[in-house]
Design a protein around this motif. Sequence first.
Motif, PDB file in Angstrom:
ATOM      1  N   THR A 140      -9.025  -6.218   5.307  1.00 37.06           N
ATOM      2  CA  THR A 140      -8.938  -5.484   6.060  1.00 37.06           C
ATOM      3  C   THR A 140      -7.446  -5.049   6.945  1.00 37.06           C
ATOM      4  O   THR A 140      -6.891  -5.777   6.229  1.00 37.06           O
ATOM      5  N   PRO A 141      -6.986  -4.214   6.633  1.00 36.71           N
ATOM      6  CA  PRO A 141      -5.427  -3.080   7.375  1.00 36.71           C
ATOM      7  C   PRO A 141      -5.183  -4.459   7.929  1.00 36.71           C
ATOM      8  O   PRO A 141      -3.111  -4.162   7.850  1.00 36.71           O
ATOM      9  N   GLU A 142      -5.293  -4.576   9.301  1.00 36.75           N
ATOM     10  CA  GLU A 142      -4.818  -5.472  10.044  1.00 36.75           C
ATOM     11  C   GLU A 142      -4.162  -7.415   9.743  1.00 36.75           C
ATOM     12  O   GLU A 142      -3.183  -7.572  10.492  1.00 36.75           O
ATOM     13  N   LYS A 143      -4.764  -7.184   8.462  1.00 40.07           N
ATOM     14  CA  LYS A 143      -4.326  -8.409   7.786  1.00 40.07           C
ATOM     15  C   LYS A 143      -3.208  -8.353   7.046  1.00 40.07           C
ATOM     16  O   LYS A 143      -3.114  -9.573   6.902  1.00 40.07           O
ATOM     17  N   GLN A 144      -3.204  -7.376   6.165  1.00 39.02           N
ATOM     18  CA  GLN A 144      -2.365  -7.173   5.266  1.00 39.02           C
ATOM     19  C   GLN A 144      -1.217  -7.763   5.449  1.00 39.02           C
ATOM     20  O   GLN A 144      -0.096  -7.374   6.803  1.00 39.02           O
ATOM     21  N   THR A 145      -0.375  -8.341   4.386  1.00 40.12           N
ATOM     22  CA  THR A 145       1.670  -8.069   4.219  1.00 40.12           C
ATOM     23  C   THR A 145       2.061  -7.133   4.073  1.00 40.12           C
ATOM     24  O   THR A 145       1.805  -5.943   3.692  1.00 40.12           O
ATOM     25  N   LEU A 146       3.548  -7.134   4.533  1.00 36.71           N
ATOM     26  CA  LEU A 146       3.788  -6.742   3.651  1.00 36.71           C
ATOM     27  C   LEU A 146       4.052  -5.573   2.668  1.00 36.71           C
ATOM     28  O   LEU A 146       4.177  -4.674   2.597  1.00 36.71           O
ATOM     29  N   PRO A 147       4.278  -6.762   1.481  1.00 40.87           N
ATOM     30  CA  PRO A 147       4.739  -6.213   0.211  1.00 40.87           C
ATOM     31  C   PRO A 147       3.121  -5.645   0.187  1.00 40.87           C
ATOM     32  O   PRO A 147       3.731  -4.656  -0.879  1.00 40.87           O
ATOM     33  N   VAL A 148       1.869  -5.300   1.136  1.00 40.92           N
ATOM     34  CA  VAL A 148       1.110  -4.474  -0.018  1.00 40.92           C
ATOM     35  C   VAL A 148       0.445  -3.242   0.800  1.00 40.92           C
ATOM     36  O   VAL A 148       0.880  -2.137   0.266  1.00 40.92           O
ATOM     37  N   VAL A 149       1.318  -3.478   2.077  1.00 37.47           N
ATOM     38  CA  VAL A 149       1.617  -2.674   3.007  1.00 37.47           C
ATOM     39  C   VAL A 149       2.222  -1.331   2.789  1.00 37.47           C
ATOM     40  O   VAL A 149       2.458   0.386   2.831  1.00 37.47           O
ATOM     41  N   LEU A 150       3.963  -1.640   1.514  1.00 35.52           N
ATOM     42  CA  LEU A 150       4.221  -1.043   0.598  1.00 35.52           C
ATOM     43  C   LEU A 150       3.725  -0.179  -0.153  1.00 35.52           C
ATOM     44  O   LEU A 150       4.090   0.772  -0.266  1.00 35.52           O
ATOM     45  N   THR A 151       2.838  -0.037  -0.452  1.00 35.78           N
ATOM     46  CA  THR A 151       2.018  -0.266  -1.995  1.00 35.78           C
ATOM     47  C   THR A 151       1.500   1.283  -1.503  1.00 35.78           C
ATOM     48  O   THR A 151       1.110   1.764  -2.478  1.00 35.78           O
ATOM     49  N   HIS A 152       0.881   1.293   0.074  1.00 39.72           N
ATOM     50  CA  HIS A 152       0.470   2.857   0.760  1.00 39.72           C
ATOM     51  C   HIS A 152       1.349   3.801   0.650  1.00 39.72           C
ATOM     52  O   HIS A 152       0.808   4.894   0.500  1.00 39.72           O
ATOM     53  N   PHE A 153       3.106   3.411   0.596  1.00 38.06           N
ATOM     54  CA  PHE A 153       3.406   4.781   0.459  1.00 38.06           C
ATOM     55  C   PHE A 153       3.470   5.605  -0.958  1.00 38.06           C
ATOM     56  O   PHE A 153       4.370   6.279  -1.555  1.00 38.06           O
ATOM     57  N   LEU A 154       2.901   5.148  -2.153  1.00 35.03           N
ATOM     58  CA  LEU A 154       2.631   5.328  -3.492  1.00 35.03           C
ATOM     59  C   LEU A 154       1.290   6.412  -3.351  1.00 35.03           C
ATOM     60  O   LEU A 154       0.412   6.005  -2.883  1.00 35.03           O
ATOM     61  N   GLY A 155       1.006   7.963  -3.827  1.00 33.49           N
ATOM     62  CA  GLY A 155       0.274   8.816  -3.267  1.00 33.49           C
ATOM     63  C   GLY A 155      -0.939   8.288  -4.164  1.00 33.49           C
ATOM     64  O   GLY A 155      -0.734   7.240  -5.448  1.00 33.49           O
ATOM     65  N   ALA A 156      -2.088   9.116  -4.433  1.00 34.27           N
ATOM     66  CA  ALA A 156      -3.406   8.867  -5.450  1.00 34.27           C
ATOM     67  C   ALA A 156      -2.651   9.187  -6.308  1.00 34.27           C
ATOM     68  O   ALA A 156      -3.519   7.970  -7.439  1.00 34.27           O
ATOM     69  N   GLU A 157      -1.851   9.291  -7.175  1.00 30.35           N
ATOM     70  CA  GLU A 157      -1.744   9.954  -8.650  1.00 30.35           C
ATOM     71  C   GLU A 157      -0.345   8.853  -8.534  1.00 30.35           C
ATOM     72  O   GLU A 157       0.048   9.008  -9.754  1.00 30.35           O
ATOM     73  N   GLY A 158      -0.119   7.944  -8.100  1.00 37.00           N
ATOM     74  CA  GLY A 158       1.093   7.619  -8.629  1.00 37.00           C
ATOM     75  C   GLY A 158       2.508   7.534  -8.383  1.00 37.00           C
ATOM     76  O   GLY A 158       3.281   7.382  -8.089  1.00 37.00           O
ATOM     77  N   VAL A 159       2.763   9.089  -7.245  1.00 41.02           N
ATOM     78  CA  VAL A 159       3.939   9.833  -6.932  1.00 41.02           C
ATOM     79  C   VAL A 159       3.470   8.606  -5.809  1.00 41.02           C
ATOM     80  O   VAL A 159       3.645   9.398  -4.693  1.00 41.02           O
ATOM     81  N   ALA A 160       5.711   8.453  -5.602  1.00 44.12           N
ATOM     82  CA  ALA A 160       6.031   7.901  -3.764  1.00 44.12           C
ATOM     83  C   ALA A 160       6.755   8.292  -3.283  1.00 44.12           C
ATOM     84  O   ALA A 160       7.066   9.407  -3.483  1.00 44.12           O
ATOM     85  N   ASP A 161       6.406   8.263  -2.043  1.00 46.00           N
ATOM     86  CA  ASP A 161       6.959   9.204  -1.100  1.00 46.00           C
ATOM     87  C   ASP A 161       8.680   8.082  -0.654  1.00 46.00           C
ATOM     88  O   ASP A 161       8.381   7.418   0.080  1.00 46.00           O
ATOM     89  N   LEU A 162       9.333   8.749  -1.523  1.00 47.84           N
ATOM     90  CA  LEU A 162      10.396   8.112  -2.089  1.00 47.84           C
ATOM     91  C   LEU A 162      11.094   7.819  -0.611  1.00 47.84           C
ATOM     92  O   LEU A 162      11.758   6.208  -0.320  1.00 47.84           O
ATOM     93  N   GLY A 163      11.430   9.169  -0.250  1.00 48.27           N
ATOM     94  CA  GLY A 163      11.944   8.116   1.149  1.00 48.27           C
ATOM     95  C   GLY A 163      12.333   7.311   2.247  1.00 48.27           C
ATOM     96  O   GLY A 163      12.354   6.344   2.766  1.00 48.27           O
TER      97      GLY A 163
END
Length: 284
Positions: free
Chosen positions: A226-249
Amino acid sequence: MTPASRAAAARRAGRAGQYLALLCYLVFLAFPLLWLISTSFKPARELASLHPTWIPGNPTLANFRQAFEEQPLLQAAANSLIAAVCAAVICVVIATPMAYVIARRRSRLATAATGWVVISQAFPFVLVIIPLFLILKNLRLINTLSGLILVYVVWALPFALWMLAGYVRAVPRELEEAAAVDGAGRLRTLVSVVAPLLAPGIAATALFAFITAWNEFFFALVLLKTPEKQTLPVVLTHFLGAEGVADLGPLAAAAFLATIPSLIIFAIIQKRITGGMLTGAVKA
């Protein structure tokens, strides 16, 4: 030039070379962090530039605002902090008496524990994740911070045990013998004599366990759903798009914030790490 002056010049040159090598090494270590900080303050136009610069031309906090708006960073940081602190404390509490036994007694238990330390470090994460998942599922610890903390403790304990055993071996046996003459038992000797001398080792071990748990990604990804249990390293991967393109800023901004707790923890306990063992001996 006299031989003495030539020797002095050679020593100065050698020392200058050492300082230069140390400076190069520090620059090498600091480069990723400095580039991360620079990227986190750059606006989108500078991030898309074909000629990146070290210093942002127009520094902005928009990346930080966007990162907090897009992902639950505070909740994820709280989860990571709880898991890392609990894992570090439990690991130190368990490893300290075990390290004392291994370092002071030659027995089959000590030999088996040493072998466990060596073998456990050779296991890759992928090899143990399936049986570990099944065990935690039977214990109903899947998708819980308690289960994740248990995994972190077990994973960090072998190396922590090995670290502390080395510090215990450095403690003079004469101090323990003097405590025994005064009537102190094994437990009292460990708490009143050995433990104060192990303060640098305990601090270093706690720091190792904390950073290991704080930065860990694979176990948290598999065990927390569940999202409310996830740790910071896991949440950081959510800034990667579906095609692996990073929202760099926003990714750089969130990653920079994720490095701050480790730096703060190290700054707090670094005096204990460098305090040396003589101070502990005086206190004991």
